[in-house]
Design a protein around this motif. Sequence first.
Motif, PDB file in Angstrom:
ATOM      1  N   SER A  68       0.937  -1.179  -0.009  1.00 41.37           N
ATOM      2  CA  SER A  68       0.001   0.138  -0.008  1.00 41.37           C
ATOM      3  C   SER A  68       0.833   1.357  -0.005  1.00 41.37           C
ATOM      4  O   SER A  68       0.656   2.190  -0.660  1.00 41.37           O
ATOM      5  CB  SER A  68      -0.883   0.096   1.157  1.00 41.37           C
ATOM      6  N   LEU A  69       2.234   1.290   0.754  1.00 45.22           N
ATOM      7  CA  LEU A  69       2.854   2.574   0.660  1.00 45.22           C
ATOM      8  C   LEU A  69       3.399   2.560  -0.676  1.00 45.22           C
ATOM      9  O   LEU A  69       3.556   3.565  -1.234  1.00 45.22           O
ATOM     10  CB  LEU A  69       4.105   2.026   1.631  1.00 45.22           C
ATOM     11  N   TYR A  70       3.807   1.236  -1.399  1.00 46.27           N
ATOM     12  CA  TYR A  70       4.237   1.452  -2.817  1.00 46.27           C
ATOM     13  C   TYR A  70       3.227   2.484  -3.657  1.00 46.27           C
ATOM     14  O   TYR A  70       3.480   2.982  -4.675  1.00 46.27           O
ATOM     15  CB  TYR A  70       4.495  -0.030  -3.429  1.00 46.27           C
ATOM     16  N   ASP A  71       2.016   2.004  -3.561  1.00 47.27           N
ATOM     17  CA  ASP A  71       0.742   2.468  -4.134  1.00 47.27           C
ATOM     18  C   ASP A  71       0.935   3.924  -3.984  1.00 47.27           C
ATOM     19  O   ASP A  71       0.429   4.674  -4.805  1.00 47.27           O
ATOM     20  CB  ASP A  71      -0.369   1.838  -3.906  1.00 47.27           C
ATOM     21  N   ASP A  72       1.076   4.484  -2.758  1.00 44.02           N
ATOM     22  CA  ASP A  72       1.031   5.813  -2.401  1.00 44.02           C
ATOM     23  C   ASP A  72       2.443   6.621  -2.823  1.00 44.02           C
ATOM     24  O   ASP A  72       2.320   7.653  -2.334  1.00 44.02           O
ATOM     25  CB  ASP A  72       0.818   5.814  -0.813  1.00 44.02           C
ATOM     26  N   GLN A  73       3.311   5.909  -3.243  1.00 45.05           N
ATOM     27  CA  GLN A  73       4.465   6.465  -3.500  1.00 45.05           C
ATOM     28  C   GLN A  73       5.288   7.144  -2.427  1.00 45.05           C
ATOM     29  O   GLN A  73       6.014   7.790  -2.417  1.00 45.05           O
ATOM     30  CB  GLN A  73       4.428   7.419  -4.664  1.00 45.05           C
ATOM     31  N   LEU A  74       5.154   6.122  -1.293  1.00 40.39           N
ATOM     32  CA  LEU A  74       6.039   6.492  -0.126  1.00 40.39           C
ATOM     33  C   LEU A  74       6.975   5.495   0.411  1.00 40.39           C
ATOM     34  O   LEU A  74       6.504   4.147   0.437  1.00 40.39           O
ATOM     35  CB  LEU A  74       4.936   6.683   1.215  1.00 40.39           C
ATOM     36  N   ARG A  75       8.275   5.921   0.444  1.00 40.63           N
ATOM     37  CA  ARG A  75       9.142   4.954   0.717  1.00 40.63           C
ATOM     38  C   ARG A  75       8.837   4.036   2.218  1.00 40.63           C
ATOM     39  O   ARG A  75       8.665   4.988   3.262  1.00 40.63           O
ATOM     40  CB  ARG A  75      10.481   5.432   0.766  1.00 40.63           C
ATOM     41  N   PRO A  76       8.789   2.725   2.172  1.00 43.87           N
ATOM     42  CA  PRO A  76       8.340   2.063   3.523  1.00 43.87           C
ATOM     43  C   PRO A  76       9.573   2.224   4.402  1.00 43.87           C
ATOM     44  O   PRO A  76      10.373   1.239   4.940  1.00 43.87           O
ATOM     45  CB  PRO A  76       8.064   0.685   2.942  1.00 43.87           C
ATOM     46  N   SER A  77       9.870   3.233   5.148  1.00 44.64           N
ATOM     47  CA  SER A  77      10.941   3.449   5.949  1.00 44.64           C
ATOM     48  C   SER A  77      10.092   2.940   7.440  1.00 44.64           C
ATOM     49  O   SER A  77       9.037   2.596   7.313  1.00 44.64           O
ATOM     50  CB  SER A  77      11.192   4.868   6.279  1.00 44.64           C
ATOM     51  N   ARG A  78      11.126   2.724   8.541  1.00 43.00           N
ATOM     52  CA  ARG A  78      10.707   2.302   9.688  1.00 43.00           C
ATOM     53  C   ARG A  78       9.451   2.849  10.175  1.00 43.00           C
ATOM     54  O   ARG A  78       8.509   2.237  10.794  1.00 43.00           O
ATOM     55  CB  ARG A  78      11.851   1.990  10.662  1.00 43.00           C
TER      56      ARG A  78
END
Length: 242
Positions: A68-78
Amino acid sequence: QTRFCCINPSPATRAITPSPNMPVGKSFQRPVAGDKKRSHKDLQSTPPAVGHWQVNFTAADVLRAVSSLYDDQLRPSRWILRKRLAERVEATCTWPKDHGSEELRLLCQSMEDLVVLVQEGGDWCVLLVNRAPDFIDIFDAKDPYPEEMWNAAHAYFLSLGRNGIGSLPRGRYASAQLLMTRCLPFLAGFTLGQVCHIVQLAVAHRRLLGYTNNHVVAFEHSACGAKFHHMQQQQQQQQQQQ
């Protein structure tokens, strides 16, 4: 440039020898406050103490959160992965800062669909093995958005009330989420990552948003905006006296 090192085995190795210690479908429960560091086996077998805060999730929950973070274009940081997990699974209370981060990292590291990257300084993020990243750098000072969008955004930000009424929550991620729920025309078609970037630009570069009483408001209504206005008045007075 920030350097990363991969702490997962190679994709080929993972495909042949998946971790036996933490199966992908195994339920993962965070330790209660005050617990000492525990092994993978302990994390699987020890139930959380009754009456303590907890967030229960499976590796499948982690995989869906990362996707879902990929879909939002957000890097999945901690920190953002922890936020997304808390949003998507049942949580009895707010996830305390840094508590359970190491256990979450170990779970991600054991999953063959994920690669954990550790950044200098100890922070880390998670990447999907079979999906190319397309993340927005929310701290990038480059502004790719049209002036028409900024004009509409400024007009809307000025309509935000004071003293927390109609204002935005503190933090780029939380502010962007709330803006997305309001279905604003000038944000139509943008991802959550792009809106986070817009909020960052509005605060740090455009002087359209500012902070007051732990809320995000129009810059004109913020503490910094008041100081800026006072400084301008002083400069005008000095010019008139000269």
